[in-house]
Design a protein around this motif. Structure first.
Motif, PDB file in Angstrom:
ATOM      1  N   ALA A 166       0.826  -1.211   0.000  1.00 15.41           N
ATOM      2  CA  ALA A 166       0.000   0.000   0.000  1.00 15.41           C
ATOM      3  C   ALA A 166       0.859   1.259   0.000  1.00 15.41           C
ATOM      4  O   ALA A 166       0.543   2.238  -0.685  1.00 15.41           O
ATOM      5  N   LEU A 167       1.959   1.237   0.737  1.00 17.07           N
ATOM      6  CA  LEU A 167       2.809   2.420   0.870  1.00 17.07           C
ATOM      7  C   LEU A 167       3.353   2.884  -0.474  1.00 17.07           C
ATOM      8  O   LEU A 167       3.314   4.075  -0.790  1.00 17.07           O
ATOM      9  N   ALA A 197       2.313   2.647  -3.410  1.00 15.35           N
ATOM     10  CA  ALA A 197       1.334   3.212  -4.355  1.00 15.35           C
ATOM     11  C   ALA A 197       0.532   4.352  -3.738  1.00 15.35           C
ATOM     12  O   ALA A 197      -0.332   4.928  -4.401  1.00 15.35           O
ATOM     13  N   SER A 198       0.832   4.688  -2.484  1.00 14.70           N
ATOM     14  CA  SER A 198       0.033   5.684  -1.773  1.00 14.70           C
ATOM     15  C   SER A 198       0.242   7.103  -2.301  1.00 14.70           C
ATOM     16  O   SER A 198      -0.659   7.935  -2.266  1.00 14.70           O
ATOM     17  N   GLY A 199       1.450   7.390  -2.771  1.00  7.57           N
ATOM     18  CA  GLY A 199       1.792   8.754  -3.150  1.00  7.57           C
ATOM     19  C   GLY A 199       2.454   9.523  -2.027  1.00  7.57           C
ATOM     20  O   GLY A 199       2.990  10.614  -2.247  1.00  7.57           O
ATOM     21  N   LEU A 200       2.450   8.966  -0.808  1.00  4.35           N
ATOM     22  CA  LEU A 200       3.159   9.585   0.308  1.00  4.35           C
ATOM     23  C   LEU A 200       4.620   9.148   0.280  1.00  4.35           C
ATOM     24  O   LEU A 200       4.982   8.164  -0.375  1.00  4.35           O
ATOM     25  N   VAL A 201       5.461   9.867   0.991  1.00  2.00           N
ATOM     26  CA  VAL A 201       6.893   9.566   1.010  1.00  2.00           C
ATOM     27  C   VAL A 201       7.105   8.141   1.525  1.00  2.00           C
ATOM     28  O   VAL A 201       6.636   7.784   2.617  1.00  2.00           O
ATOM     29  N   ALA A 202       7.808   7.335   0.752  1.00  2.26           N
ATOM     30  CA  ALA A 202       7.967   5.925   1.126  1.00  2.26           C
ATOM     31  C   ALA A 202       9.108   5.689   2.106  1.00  2.26           C
ATOM     32  O   ALA A 202       9.135   4.668   2.787  1.00  2.26           O
ATOM     33  N   GLN A 203      10.047   6.621   2.157  1.00  7.15           N
ATOM     34  CA  GLN A 203      11.196   6.421   3.036  1.00  7.15           C
ATOM     35  C   GLN A 203      11.617   7.756   3.632  1.00  7.15           C
ATOM     36  O   GLN A 203      11.767   8.735   2.888  1.00  7.15           O
ATOM     37  N   ARG A 242      -3.589  16.459   8.113  1.00  7.37           N
ATOM     38  CA  ARG A 242      -2.458  15.985   7.302  1.00  7.37           C
ATOM     39  C   ARG A 242      -2.930  15.207   6.076  1.00  7.37           C
ATOM     40  O   ARG A 242      -4.040  14.667   6.053  1.00  7.37           O
ATOM     41  N   PRO A 243      -2.036  15.050   5.084  1.00 10.00           N
ATOM     42  CA  PRO A 243      -2.320  14.137   3.974  1.00 10.00           C
ATOM     43  C   PRO A 243      -2.407  12.699   4.489  1.00 10.00           C
ATOM     44  O   PRO A 243      -1.616  12.284   5.346  1.00 10.00           O
ATOM     45  N   VAL A 244      -3.368  11.976   3.979  1.00  5.00           N
ATOM     46  CA  VAL A 244      -3.576  10.590   4.410  1.00  5.00           C
ATOM     47  C   VAL A 244      -4.066   9.785   3.213  1.00  5.00           C
ATOM     48  O   VAL A 244      -4.652  10.332   2.271  1.00  5.00           O
ATOM     49  N   VAL A 245      -3.811   8.484   3.253  1.00  7.34           N
ATOM     50  CA  VAL A 245      -4.331   7.579   2.233  1.00  7.34           C
ATOM     51  C   VAL A 245      -5.008   6.418   2.945  1.00  7.34           C
ATOM     52  O   VAL A 245      -4.412   5.776   3.810  1.00  7.34           O
ATOM     53  N   LEU A 246      -6.265   6.184   2.608  1.00  6.99           N
ATOM     54  CA  LEU A 246      -7.005   5.040   3.132  1.00  6.99           C
ATOM     55  C   LEU A 246      -7.065   3.983   2.035  1.00  6.99           C
ATOM     56  O   LEU A 246      -7.531   4.257   0.929  1.00  6.99           O
ATOM     57  N   VAL A 247      -6.572   2.802   2.338  1.00  2.60           N
ATOM     58  CA  VAL A 247      -6.477   1.728   1.346  1.00  2.60           C
ATOM     59  C   VAL A 247      -7.338   0.561   1.811  1.00  2.60           C
ATOM     60  O   VAL A 247      -7.309   0.201   2.988  1.00  2.60           O
ATOM     61  N   ARG A 248      -8.090  -0.014   0.907  1.00  5.53           N
ATOM     62  CA  ARG A 248      -8.885  -1.185   1.293  1.00  5.53           C
ATOM     63  C   ARG A 248      -8.835  -2.256   0.211  1.00  5.53           C
ATOM     64  O   ARG A 248      -8.607  -1.979  -0.960  1.00  5.53           O
ATOM     65  N   GLU A 249      -9.022  -3.488   0.642  1.00  5.09           N
ATOM     66  CA  GLU A 249      -9.140  -4.641  -0.246  1.00  5.09           C
ATOM     67  C   GLU A 249      -7.970  -4.761  -1.222  1.00  5.09           C
ATOM     68  O   GLU A 249      -8.167  -4.993  -2.426  1.00  5.09           O
ATOM     69  N   LEU A 250      -6.763  -4.621  -0.705  1.00  6.80           N
ATOM     70  CA  LEU A 250      -5.566  -4.718  -1.555  1.00  6.80           C
ATOM     71  C   LEU A 250      -5.541  -6.019  -2.340  1.00  6.80           C
ATOM     72  O   LEU A 250      -5.809  -7.090  -1.796  1.00  6.80           O
TER      73      LEU A 250
END
Length: 292
Positions: free
Chosen positions: A135-136, A138-144, A196-204
């Motif tokens: 999920a991380l 593909a989220s668009g948020l900083v991965a590291q 803050r920016p957030v990403v909610l991910v479901r049913e990966l």
């Protein structure tokens, strides 16, 4: 922190008198994510330790694997570990699996790993599906850098205390959450972290896979209009450097300690955390606090 005696494991070299403990990832939704190596390992071990034998049986039947299973979960792990270690010491191998994804993260596999290492038994991890990392990226948020926390406390007060302790952390944060609690959790998060920016991910990896990207308030609004079902992850941006610096500038170390204590932290825990975050001498801060 657990004590660990120094040793060198050469997983595939040398003469082996004990079996091997394999940590085998399983799909998080899509059966096609099962790796060839994982399938080969499950076919060739002597026993499969499963978090839920019924769930794992569906996987084994799908790939026509006939290896016996042993139930291994949080409620029976302490009873089972000595027996499993003896099984490994006898020269037989075990594959440990969770219901989905990587083992030893949200199941008792870590305790089995420690017990095997203590007996000089090889522990071999296989790469594969992991919901948090999948999920991380593909989220668009900083991965590291990022931090994976797993499941959050359920009670509002405990959640707020947790978020308050992580408020100034710059790392992207990854959480698992139930669809029934996700709205309340995001509301608690917004109260502490701000919008803050957030990403909610479901049913990966499943047909209803979905990413909701935006500010916390925007994702909350979307849940009112379109409630969700299925397993969820919350990925939230860490504090930007400016936020962390402003927070430090606005409060002295002692004020920061007192603020943490007000959220329920014990004094010594608060002192240790603030000293670490601000690069201070813990003993000096401790002395200052107790002189108040």
């Amino acid at each position: 922190m657990e004590e660990m005696t120094f040793n060198i494991q050469r997983s595939f070299k040398g003469v082996k008198t004990s079996g091997t403990l394999y940590l085998v990832p399983t799909p998080i939704g899509n059966m096609q994510d099962m790796t060839l190596r994982s399938l080969e390992t499950l076919k060739n071990v002597d026993l499969i330790c499963s978090e839920d034998t019924r769930n794992t049986l569906r996987l084994l039947n799908h790939f026509e694997i006939k290896v016996p299973q042993e139930s291994f979960h949080e409620h029976n792990s302490q009873e089972k570990i000595p027996k499993l270690v003896e099984f490994l010491r006898s020269g037989k191998s075990i594959a440990q699996v969770s219901d989905a994804g990587m083992p030893s993260i949200s199941d008792p596999g870590h305790d089995l790993v420690l017990a095997a290492i203590a007996q000089q038994i090889d522990v071999v991890a296989l790469p594969g599906a992991s919901a948090g990392i999948t999920a991380l990226i593909a989220s668009g948020l900083v991965a590291q850098p990022h931090i994976f926390y797993g499941f959050l406390p359920r009670k509002k007060g405990e959640q707020r205390k947790f978020f308050t302790s992580k408020l100034a952390y710059p790392e992207t944060q990854i959480f698992y959450e139930s669809p029934f609690r996700v709205a309340d959790t995001l509301a608690n998060m917004q109260e502490v972290y701000g919008d803050r920016p957030v990403v909610l991910v479901r049913e990966l990896t499943k047909i209803y896979e979905e990413y909701r990207r935006g500010k916390i308030s925007e994702v909350l609004d979307s849940l009112t209009e379109q409630p969700i079902k299925g397993e969820c992850l919350i990925i939230v941006a860490g504090a930007c450097e400016d936020v962390a610096l402003i927070e430090q500038a606005e409060s002295s170390p002692l004020e920061a300690v007192q603020n943490l204590i007000a959220t329920g932290a014990k004094p010594n825990v608060a002192i240790k955390q603030i000293a670490k975050e601000r690069g201070l001498n813990r003993q000096e801060l401790y002395a200052q606090f107790h002189e108040l």
